[in-house]
Write a protein that holds these residues in place. Structure first.
Motif: not given
Lengths: 785, 150, 158
Positions: A12, A499, A673, C98, C100-101, C129, C136, C138-144, C146-147
């Protein structure tokens, strides 16, 4: 079409600013002489406001002003209606009652703003708020949706005969006839409760009135800067060109930031103009729980008529929708529910009436999903109940009813949230179901793994739920693309961004057309001085609608580039290529000119131009879809429940999604996600606890639980692409998709984990406590049978 | 929210009734009471500082005694407002004679809270109120025992 | 006039001397007195982690501390990691994965991750984790995210 950039995992453009702490959010705006506001909010959910005494607060050192409704005089009037009722439906009842800047005479929900203190610092403002004395006469509270419609209920709005805000009914085919032919009728009551959107950034607004230039600048955490500009100008009697609204970086939207004219958005710009000094208000987290809109309260009475071989002949769903104290957002949410009640199924007979009910709670406006999760929860819960009743495999029942790929565009004969006919544009619904089944290994799990795990004493269940999401609705968005003398490209659009990666996905669309680097395309969103036509970011429409406008503008600039380059390079347009920031003749690469040089030539400083010449390599385009594009997908999960503690562990989570053409898989997966994490909150963690007096009891992140990194599973995403025929990109929206099927999926997986007990989940959200209760009830029912 | 409980005083009912109806004694027993004044026989006003989890603040309040049946029972109505919210409660107090010169107090009531106290303090309100009642009644009992011994 | 306290504090290597009211939160001090607005405030009660900064290398919630409690200490905020032209390896990893959103929670996550990876340069997914459970998003679901941490660990190990 061969695509170089669209569909690629491009990192991004906006990230370096965000990662180094240099991106500007509203609370980062600091202006000389700036004052700070704090609001006094009602402690009661329903009360007459007898007296507001602000005299002590006015005396407080450092306080510049205290305003009540009285002090606003003729400038006190309700906010505008955002969405009017659908003109295309007969017999619609709609009573428009809108939120007010500061409460006068009557309080309609706990947390409603009563007065504002403006002081030299936020600390002082908050101290002075505590010195305001209010006399209330508490009134009986309206909370329960059914009781609210009883003739003896107290009234939220005294001038109405009842708490009925709206009623609308839609029909397709003949449900009663279908019911008569049916072998099986399944009836259920389904209850859905409220949650909070809980963006990490609370709301905020800074307003700066420049008396010398008579110009108002507003920084606002809004998803809709242009409507805020237009509405503010109208409220303050200014020209729209005297008002500039900037939605800078926004720390998550998820719907509530599209609500227009929150009380603070009406009060703060007005106060800044009155005081002739900049004023800032930043919501705190507790305020966010009772001053920011919420969603999801509904009660459904559903009936499904089926043949013995598992064909759904008809569906009837009458439901109540909680709009809270006011209804500025019209019927968007319940219309979305009606549009998703049939899921992706070929249901020919449908009847649905909803009643929208005023209650003493915060206004309900869309939150990620906006009525869609309710519709999917209802139809999918009914499918599972029907499968049990018919003794049929739940997946098989679904497959028998999915709309076949050759039936698109599929007309539903009802209207959607945009009052356009609900037409599902394109799809291959069975393909996503099969994909999800394949990845999660459905057959093997049911036949081998589940029995083995149960022998080990483990309660593990599987769920598979297909869904649709209407996205990319109208009316329109626009964009302006400009090639600058530097060779870099500037793009402006009217939507705000929170975002979603618009700075990158839009840049990809432009770079694809103009042959420049994605990082050389600068995107401006959310600044009305840069682009002032458009509506906002909602309904998963940013990439589809604004993206299509960007695409159209970029194509038009490409034509201008080719036309001019053809003259300059003395070569036919067909032989020209746009690559590496230059135009070159295909077979003679040394014959080329950079875009920057062309931009200079397109904007001559002396000499004459041909009549009708428009300067620059610039173009503005608009895109408005005929109707929305419908994305779809299937989620599957394997869920383990500890039968003692009711704690859960998600062992697998699979998403097979189809949102048409993928612009950037990295961004798309991120959206999914995040949606799933919010959906999981809606399923099992996030519930607003309100007592019998309308007091919210868990207004903090210590008590209202968001999903954290330890609850989230790793999500496996598979993309399928069925392009939308409605726009050239073939795109469909995806912003809300992740959240939509999760509660329905979770419920199915839970029931499956306890397959030998008569557990039936007919509500969302659940919680460990509630699941324990439901299992105990199921056990008692079994005993009594 | 329901508040309910029982307490056994080591004193006869008449004595318990006397202290229950004597605001000067009663207020010394309620933790964190700052002041109290008598409006009339059945109505008192005062100030109390409450600490509930992360919140603390003063409440100005009014206590009204009604439905009095000496020395058996009465109704207490409590109303308090402060910077951190409001609380209201109506409770019944019943005194029952026990063997050995003891008295059983049964109390039950409904409390209503609002504002910050509700939105962030509710989870703790229950335990705080129980703790305060217990503390207050223990102190009252001490006074009674001392009086009896005197 | 409220009493003030003379505070000396080092933030991102720069020494500051300021006079503050004792009740000024460290988060407000950093954001409004020093203009370091990269540190964000999401909940004001220590749950969301957006305001996390490092004090003498350890993550702290700047919304739960008074500025005066940081007197004489060294603070690192997100502005102290890398620059736009030269991102810190953790920042690079967050861009590449990615992680962050909307980016609002990101500064607190970056500082938390910095301290975490210094203590545990080769963490498992489960450890990551656990380390992030106080932040917290609210955007990413944490997966990216963690990656991104996995990628950052790899980059920093070299």
């Amino acid at each position: 079409m061969d695509r170089k950039l669209i569909g690629k995992r491009v990192v991004r453009n906006e990230d370096p600013r965000l990662l180094t702490g240099h991106a500007q959010f509203v609370d980062d705006v600091h202006l000389p002489g700036m004052l700070h506001a704090a609001f006094l909010r009602s402690e009661y959910a329903h009360a007459r406001l007898l007296k507001v005494d602000v005299s002590k607060a006015r005396q407080h050192p450092g306080v510049v002003a205290v305003f009540t409704a009285e002090d606003m005089g003729k400038d006190w009037f309700p906010g505008p209606p955002l969405v009017s009722p659908p003109p295309t439906v007969k017999d619609v009842v709609f009573h428009s009652r809108r939120q007010v800047p500061l409460a006068k005479d009557k309080i309609r929900h706990a947390g409603e703003a009563i007065a504002v203190v403006i002081a030299e610092s936020r600390y002082i403002a908050e101290d002075a708020v505590e010195e305001i004395e209010v006399e209330y006469e508490p009134l009986p509270v309206v909370l329960d949706l059914e009781q609210a419609l009883q003739p003896d209920s107290p009234l939220v709005h005294d001038d109405l005969e009842s708490n009925l805000a709206a009623r609308l009914s839609q029909k397709k085919g003949d449900y009663e006839a279908a019911r008569r032919q049916a072998d099986v009728i399944v009836k259920r009551r389904i209850v859905i409760e409220r949650g909070a959107a809980a963006a990490m950034e609370n709301r905020g607004i800074v307003a700066h009135w420049d008396a010398q230039s008579e110009h108002l600048t507003i920084w606002d955490t809004t998803q809709a800067p242009i409507p805020i500009r237009n509405g503010t100008a109208a409220r303050l009697g200014l020209s729209e060109h005297q008002v500039r609204v900037i939605a800078p970086f926004i720390g998550g939207g998820f719907g509530p930031k599209i609500m227009m004219f929150y009380p603070e958005e009406m009060v703060i710009p007005w106060a800044a103009k009155q005081l002739n000094r900049p004023v800032k208000w930043i919501e705190d987290r507790r305020e966010n729980f009772y001053a920011t809109t919420q969603e999801r309260g509904q009660i459904h009475d559903v009936e499904m008529a089926l043949s013995r071989d598992g064909r759904v002949l008809g569906l009837k769903d009458d439901f109540l929708h909680d709009t809270g104290a006011y209804d500025p957002y019209g019927l968007t949410i319940p219309l979305n529910t009606q549009s998703h009640n049939m899921g992706g199924y070929d249901i020919r007979n449908y009847s649905s009436e909803f009643k929208v009910v005023f209650t003493n709670r915060i206004i309900a406006t869309p939150v990620r999903g906006a009525g869609r999760p309710h519709g999917i929860f209802v139809i999918e819960r009914m499918m599972d109940a029907a499968a049990r009743e018919l003794g049929m495999d739940p997946i098989e029942l679904r497959k028998r009813n999915l709309i076949p790929p050759d039936a698109f565009p599929y007309e539903h004969q009802i209207i959607d949230q945009a009052f356009a006919p609900l037409i599902l544009d394109s799809g291959n619904y069975k393909a996503v179901v099969d994909k999800a089944l394949e990845i999660i290994g459905y057959e093997k799990f049911i036949k081998e793994e589940q029995p083995r795990l149960r022998r080990e004493g483990k309660y593990v269940g599987i769920g598979v739920v297909p869904f649709i999401e209407t996205t990319g609705v109208g009316p329109y968005e626009g964009a302006r693309v400009t090639v600058e003398a530097s060779g870099k490209v500037n793009v402006t659009t009217g939507i705000g961004t929170q975002g979603q990666g618009h700075f990158t996905s839009f840049a990809q669309i432009v770079a694809e057309q103009l042959g420049v680097k994605v990082s050389d395309v600068r995107i401006v969103t959310g600044d009305t001085s840069e682009f002032h036509w458009g509506t906002g970011t909602f309904a998963s429409r940013g990439a589809v609608v604004a993206g299509s406008a960007v695409h159209a503008a970029a194509k038009s600039v490409r034509q201008k580039v080719l036309k001019l380059a053809s003259k300059v390079l003395e070569a036919p347009e067909e032989e020209l290529e746009l690559e590496d920031g230059a135009v070159r003749v295909a077979d003679i690469p040394q014959k080329s000119i950079s875009l920057g040089e062309l931009a200079v030539l397109a904007n001559p400083l002396r000499g004459a131009v041909e009549p009708g010449t428009e300067p620059g390599l610039e173009s503005t385009s608009y895109y408005g879809p005929q109707y929305g594009a419908t994305a779809f997908g299937t989620h599957a999960m394997i869920l383990e429940v500890d039968p003692q503690t009711m704690m859960i562990k998600i062992r697998r989570y699979v998403v097979a999604e189809d949102c048409g053409t993928v612009l950037n898989p990295l961004i798309l997966e991120g959206q999914i996600h995040g949606g799933v994490s919010m959906g999981l909150g809606n399923a099992y963690y996030e519930k607003l606890h309100v007592d019998e007096n309308g007091q919210l009891l868990n207004a903090s992140f210590a008590d209202y639980l968001l999903v954290s990194s330890t609850e989230m599973p790793r999500i496996e995403v598979a993309h399928l692409e069925t392009p939308s025929p409605l726009n050239e990109l073939g795109a469909k929206g995806v912003g809300e998709a992740g959240a939509i099927p999760v509660p329905a999926l979770f419920a199915q997986a839970l029931e499956n984990a306890f397959y030998d007990r008569k557990l039936e989940v007919l509500e969302m959200p659940l919680s460990p406590n509630r699941l324990f209760e439901l299992l105990r009830e199921a056990q008692e029912n079994e005993k009594s049978v | 929210m329901k508040i309910e409980g029982e307490y056994v005083f080591d004193a006869p009912r008449e004595e318990v009734w006397k202290v229950v109806r004597d605001p000067e004694v009663l207020t010394t027993c309620v933790p964190s009471v700052q002041s109290v004044s008598k409006v009339n026989e059945n109505e008192f006003t005062g100030e109390i500082v409450l600490r509930i989890g992360p919140l603390s603040g003063a409440f100005g309040g009014r206590v009204t005694v009604g439905n009095e049946v000496p020395p058996e029972s009465c109704t207490l109505t409590v109303e308090g407002t402060g910077k951190i919210g409001f609380l209201k409660g109506v409770g019944n107090v019943v005194l029952v004679e026990q063997d050995g010169g003891k008295t059983l107090m049964k109390y039950s009531g409904e409390a209503q809270i609002g504002g910050k106290v509700a939105s962030v303090g509710q989870r703790l309100f229950d335990s705080v109120s129980k703790g305060m009642i217990k503390q207050g009644l223990d102190k009252l009992n001490d006074i009674l025992v001392k009086r009896m011994a005197a | 006039m409220p009493t003030t306290f003379d505070l000396t504090i080092t933030v991102n290597g720069t020494r500051y001397e300021r006079s503050v009211e004792p009740r000024t939160l460290l988060s407000d001090f950093l954001r409004h007195n020093l203009g370091l607005t990269g540190t964000h405030v999401g909940c004001e009660h220590g749950v969301c982690g957006a305001c996390s900064v490092l004090m003498d290398g350890q993550p702290v919630r700047s919304c739960l501390m008074f500025a005066v409690q940081a007197h004489g200490h060294e603070i690192t905020t997100v502005e102290g990691l890398g620059t736009r032209d030269e991102l810190h390896p953790i920042q690079q990893a967050f861009q590449e994965a990615h992680g962050l959103q909307c980016g609002f929670c990101t500064p607190g996550i970056l500082t938390t991750v910095k301290a975490f990876l210094e203590q545990n340069p080769n963490p498992s997914e489960e450890e990551i984790r656990e380390a992030l459970s106080g932040n917290l998003c609210r955007c990413t679901g944490y997966q990216h995210i963690i990656e991104a941490v996995e990628l950052a660990a790899e980059k920093m190990r070299g």
